[in-house]
Design a protein around this motif. Sequence first.
Motif, PDB file in Angstrom:
ATOM      1  N   PRO A 129      -3.355 -40.239 -33.347  1.00 54.94           N
ATOM      2  CA  PRO A 129      -2.082 -40.324 -34.577  1.00 54.94           C
ATOM      3  C   PRO A 129      -2.208 -39.132 -35.588  1.00 54.94           C
ATOM      4  O   PRO A 129      -1.312 -38.744 -36.081  1.00 54.94           O
ATOM      5  CB  PRO A 129      -2.608 -41.620 -35.301  1.00 54.94           C
ATOM      6  CG  PRO A 129      -4.197 -42.041 -34.842  1.00 54.94           C
ATOM      7  CD  PRO A 129      -4.023 -41.263 -33.429  1.00 54.94           C
ATOM      8  N   ILE A 130      -3.464 -38.405 -35.438  1.00 55.82           N
ATOM      9  CA  ILE A 130      -3.510 -37.522 -36.547  1.00 55.82           C
ATOM     10  C   ILE A 130      -2.786 -36.229 -35.713  1.00 55.82           C
ATOM     11  O   ILE A 130      -1.986 -35.602 -36.457  1.00 55.82           O
ATOM     12  CB  ILE A 130      -5.103 -36.954 -36.773  1.00 55.82           C
ATOM     13  CG1 ILE A 130      -5.815 -38.162 -37.547  1.00 55.82           C
ATOM     14  CG2 ILE A 130      -5.068 -35.749 -37.298  1.00 55.82           C
ATOM     15  CD1 ILE A 130      -7.257 -38.042 -37.977  1.00 55.82           C
ATOM     16  N   GLY A 131      -3.252 -36.015 -34.521  1.00 54.76           N
ATOM     17  CA  GLY A 131      -2.584 -34.793 -33.906  1.00 54.76           C
ATOM     18  C   GLY A 131      -0.934 -35.001 -33.563  1.00 54.76           C
ATOM     19  O   GLY A 131      -0.029 -34.134 -33.758  1.00 54.76           O
ATOM     20  N   ALA A 132      -0.483 -36.306 -33.261  1.00 60.34           N
ATOM     21  CA  ALA A 132       0.958 -36.350 -33.022  1.00 60.34           C
ATOM     22  C   ALA A 132       1.574 -36.340 -34.447  1.00 60.34           C
ATOM     23  O   ALA A 132       2.900 -35.899 -34.315  1.00 60.34           O
ATOM     24  CB  ALA A 132       0.940 -37.989 -32.679  1.00 60.34           C
ATOM     25  N   GLY A 133       0.866 -36.799 -35.547  1.00 59.59           N
ATOM     26  CA  GLY A 133       1.818 -36.307 -36.727  1.00 59.59           C
ATOM     27  C   GLY A 133       1.562 -35.033 -37.282  1.00 59.59           C
ATOM     28  O   GLY A 133       2.602 -34.205 -37.723  1.00 59.59           O
ATOM     29  N   VAL A 134       0.523 -34.215 -37.053  1.00 55.13           N
ATOM     30  CA  VAL A 134       0.359 -32.849 -37.705  1.00 55.13           C
ATOM     31  C   VAL A 134       1.191 -31.704 -36.734  1.00 55.13           C
ATOM     32  O   VAL A 134       1.700 -30.774 -37.233  1.00 55.13           O
ATOM     33  CB  VAL A 134      -0.908 -32.587 -37.929  1.00 55.13           C
ATOM     34  CG1 VAL A 134      -1.181 -30.913 -38.189  1.00 55.13           C
ATOM     35  CG2 VAL A 134      -1.631 -33.453 -39.044  1.00 55.13           C
ATOM     36  N   ALA A 135       0.670 -32.044 -35.529  1.00 50.84           N
ATOM     37  CA  ALA A 135       1.186 -30.889 -34.370  1.00 50.84           C
ATOM     38  C   ALA A 135       2.677 -30.541 -34.401  1.00 50.84           C
ATOM     39  O   ALA A 135       2.992 -29.281 -34.352  1.00 50.84           O
ATOM     40  CB  ALA A 135       0.572 -31.155 -33.188  1.00 50.84           C
ATOM     41  N   PRO A 136       3.554 -31.499 -34.090  1.00 49.54           N
ATOM     42  CA  PRO A 136       5.072 -31.108 -34.235  1.00 49.54           C
ATOM     43  C   PRO A 136       5.569 -30.561 -35.497  1.00 49.54           C
ATOM     44  O   PRO A 136       6.368 -29.589 -35.555  1.00 49.54           O
ATOM     45  CB  PRO A 136       5.791 -32.600 -33.811  1.00 49.54           C
ATOM     46  CG  PRO A 136       4.744 -33.677 -34.234  1.00 49.54           C
ATOM     47  CD  PRO A 136       3.126 -32.925 -34.137  1.00 49.54           C
ATOM     48  N   VAL A 137       5.004 -31.035 -36.852  1.00 53.39           N
ATOM     49  CA  VAL A 137       5.310 -30.591 -38.028  1.00 53.39           C
ATOM     50  C   VAL A 137       4.954 -28.968 -38.090  1.00 53.39           C
ATOM     51  O   VAL A 137       5.824 -28.123 -38.225  1.00 53.39           O
ATOM     52  CB  VAL A 137       4.796 -31.288 -39.136  1.00 53.39           C
ATOM     53  CG1 VAL A 137       5.422 -30.788 -40.582  1.00 53.39           C
ATOM     54  CG2 VAL A 137       5.508 -32.586 -39.057  1.00 53.39           C
ATOM     55  N   VAL A 138       3.644 -28.882 -37.846  1.00 52.49           N
ATOM     56  CA  VAL A 138       3.350 -27.373 -37.759  1.00 52.49           C
ATOM     57  C   VAL A 138       4.065 -26.407 -36.668  1.00 52.49           C
ATOM     58  O   VAL A 138       4.192 -25.468 -37.218  1.00 52.49           O
ATOM     59  CB  VAL A 138       1.503 -27.479 -37.492  1.00 52.49           C
ATOM     60  CG1 VAL A 138       1.106 -25.863 -37.476  1.00 52.49           C
ATOM     61  CG2 VAL A 138       0.997 -27.818 -38.922  1.00 52.49           C
ATOM     62  N   ALA A 139       4.201 -26.937 -35.499  1.00 51.58           N
ATOM     63  CA  ALA A 139       4.800 -26.043 -34.678  1.00 51.58           C
ATOM     64  C   ALA A 139       6.275 -25.850 -35.272  1.00 51.58           C
ATOM     65  O   ALA A 139       6.538 -24.824 -34.955  1.00 51.58           O
ATOM     66  CB  ALA A 139       5.029 -26.876 -33.289  1.00 51.58           C
ATOM     67  N   ALA A 140       6.924 -26.691 -35.659  1.00 52.50           N
ATOM     68  CA  ALA A 140       8.294 -26.601 -36.398  1.00 52.50           C
ATOM     69  C   ALA A 140       8.277 -25.450 -37.356  1.00 52.50           C
ATOM     70  O   ALA A 140       8.971 -24.586 -37.265  1.00 52.50           O
ATOM     71  CB  ALA A 140       9.099 -27.912 -36.737  1.00 52.50           C
ATOM     72  N   LEU A 141       7.265 -25.502 -38.195  1.00 52.21           N
ATOM     73  CA  LEU A 141       7.271 -24.602 -39.314  1.00 52.21           C
ATOM     74  C   LEU A 141       7.066 -23.295 -38.920  1.00 52.21           C
ATOM     75  O   LEU A 141       7.700 -22.348 -39.176  1.00 52.21           O
ATOM     76  CB  LEU A 141       6.084 -25.047 -40.161  1.00 52.21           C
ATOM     77  CG  LEU A 141       6.288 -26.339 -41.073  1.00 52.21           C
ATOM     78  CD1 LEU A 141       5.270 -26.785 -41.798  1.00 52.21           C
ATOM     79  CD2 LEU A 141       7.494 -26.298 -41.903  1.00 52.21           C
ATOM     80  N   LEU A 142       5.987 -22.885 -37.690  1.00 52.41           N
ATOM     81  CA  LEU A 142       6.036 -21.594 -37.324  1.00 52.41           C
ATOM     82  C   LEU A 142       7.166 -21.329 -36.444  1.00 52.41           C
ATOM     83  O   LEU A 142       7.557 -20.261 -36.498  1.00 52.41           O
ATOM     84  CB  LEU A 142       4.576 -22.035 -36.192  1.00 52.41           C
ATOM     85  CG  LEU A 142       3.413 -22.072 -36.987  1.00 52.41           C
ATOM     86  CD1 LEU A 142       2.211 -22.445 -35.735  1.00 52.41           C
ATOM     87  CD2 LEU A 142       2.997 -21.010 -37.851  1.00 52.41           C
ATOM     88  N   LEU A 143       7.787 -22.308 -35.667  1.00 52.70           N
ATOM     89  CA  LEU A 143       9.007 -21.826 -34.907  1.00 52.70           C
ATOM     90  C   LEU A 143      10.181 -21.244 -35.755  1.00 52.70           C
ATOM     91  O   LEU A 143      10.779 -20.555 -35.479  1.00 52.70           O
ATOM     92  CB  LEU A 143       9.490 -22.742 -33.953  1.00 52.70           C
ATOM     93  CG  LEU A 143       8.375 -23.371 -32.717  1.00 52.70           C
ATOM     94  CD1 LEU A 143       8.646 -24.281 -31.962  1.00 52.70           C
ATOM     95  CD2 LEU A 143       8.195 -21.890 -31.753  1.00 52.70           C
ATOM     96  N   THR A 144      10.288 -21.912 -36.967  1.00 47.23           N
ATOM     97  CA  THR A 144      11.312 -21.510 -37.909  1.00 47.23           C
ATOM     98  C   THR A 144      10.924 -20.447 -38.585  1.00 47.23           C
ATOM     99  O   THR A 144      11.983 -20.048 -39.343  1.00 47.23           O
ATOM    100  CB  THR A 144      11.804 -22.776 -38.605  1.00 47.23           C
ATOM    101  OG1 THR A 144      10.527 -23.349 -39.235  1.00 47.23           O
ATOM    102  CG2 THR A 144      12.273 -24.058 -37.793  1.00 47.23           C
ATOM    103  N   GLY A 145       9.834 -19.939 -38.598  1.00 49.62           N
ATOM    104  CA  GLY A 145       9.420 -18.790 -39.491  1.00 49.62           C
ATOM    105  C   GLY A 145       9.089 -19.522 -41.082  1.00 49.62           C
ATOM    106  O   GLY A 145       8.846 -18.413 -42.031  1.00 49.62           O
ATOM    107  N   LEU A 146       9.127 -20.446 -41.337  1.00 52.70           N
ATOM    108  CA  LEU A 146       9.133 -20.959 -42.572  1.00 52.70           C
ATOM    109  C   LEU A 146       7.630 -20.902 -43.019  1.00 52.70           C
ATOM    110  O   LEU A 146       7.157 -20.555 -44.079  1.00 52.70           O
ATOM    111  CB  LEU A 146       9.334 -22.487 -42.848  1.00 52.70           C
ATOM    112  CG  LEU A 146      10.793 -22.723 -42.810  1.00 52.70           C
ATOM    113  CD1 LEU A 146      10.962 -24.348 -42.680  1.00 52.70           C
ATOM    114  CD2 LEU A 146      11.146 -22.134 -43.873  1.00 52.70           C
ATOM    115  N   VAL A 147       6.658 -20.723 -42.206  1.00 58.70           N
ATOM    116  CA  VAL A 147       5.156 -20.533 -42.425  1.00 58.70           C
ATOM    117  C   VAL A 147       4.703 -19.535 -41.322  1.00 58.70           C
ATOM    118  O   VAL A 147       4.807 -19.606 -40.019  1.00 58.70           O
ATOM    119  CB  VAL A 147       4.374 -21.840 -42.016  1.00 58.70           C
ATOM    120  CG1 VAL A 147       2.926 -21.339 -42.164  1.00 58.70           C
ATOM    121  CG2 VAL A 147       4.844 -22.861 -43.274  1.00 58.70           C
TER     122      VAL A 147
END
Length: 270
Positions: A108-126
Motif C-alpha cells: 500500500p505504501i509503495g502503490a500510493g507513493v510510486a505512481p504519484v512521484v513518477a508522474a511528478l518526475l515525468l511531467t517535470g513538476l518536480v
Amino acid sequence: MAARLAASTLLPVNATLGAVLAVLLVTAAGVAAWARLAPDRGRGRAREIVIAGVRAAVQLAAVSALIGWVVRSLPLLFCFLVLMYAVAVRTAGRRITRNRTWWWVALPIGAGVAPVVAALLLTGLVPVKGIALIPVTGILIGGALTATVLGGRRALDELAARRGEVEAGMAIGLLDREARLEVAGPAASDALLPGLDQTRTVGLVTLPGSFVGMLLGGASPLQAGAVQLFVLVALMAVQAIAVAVVVELVARGRLHRDEPSRTLGGAEGE
C-alpha cells in the motif's frame, strides 16, 4: 535580503529552544500518563511519546548533517529515498501487526507513493534533484504511512469485533474476501478523514508547513499557495490508494494479526 529576512523569522537554535522542547515533550508524556491514554489504560503511551521525541531529535540531527551530501549525488539520493521507504514500511507494519505478515504494508505504501512521484518526475513538476525530491517524497511517504496504519488497524479491529457478521456473510454464500470487505471497508475508510479535513480547512483553520515554509523562504503567497494545494491533492491521491490496497490485503487474509482460522483462512489458499 529575502534570505536574511527568512532566517530572522525562523526559530533560533539555542538553549531556549531546547528548554522549550523539553518542557513540551514532558508535558505531552505527563498528560498521556495522567489520563492513561493507552489501549490497556496504562502508561505505555507516555514512554512512547518520550522515545519518539528523543528519536526525532537524533534523526533530524543526523539528516541535517547528511542532507548536504545526499542532495549532490544521485546514487546517494536514491539510497536515501529507499531508506525512507523501508523505515516507513517497518514502522507501519509493526504498528498494524506483530506477526510475519507486517511486510505486506510495503504494497500500500509503495502503490500510493510510486505512481504519484513518477508522474511528478515525468511531467517535470518536480526535478530530479535532492533539494526538491526528498521533501516531496518524504511528505507523500509520511501520508501513505499514516493512512496505511489507520486503515489497517481499523480494518483488523473491525474484523475482530464483528467476526460473527463475517461468518454470517460467508454462510449466505459470500466469498471470504467479500464478507471481509463488507465489514472492513467502511471502517478503514475513516483513515481518509484526517487528510480530507486538512484539505477542506486549509487556509481557514490551518496554515500547513509547506505554505509557511515557502513564505519564510521568500516565495510569494501565490507560489506558496500553489505548492500547498499540490501537496494536499497529491496526499489525498496517495492516501486513497494506500487505504484501498491495505483493505484488499486484509480482505484476502494476507495481512492479519493471528493466523487465520480454517473458517476465515480460505484466502491463504487463493
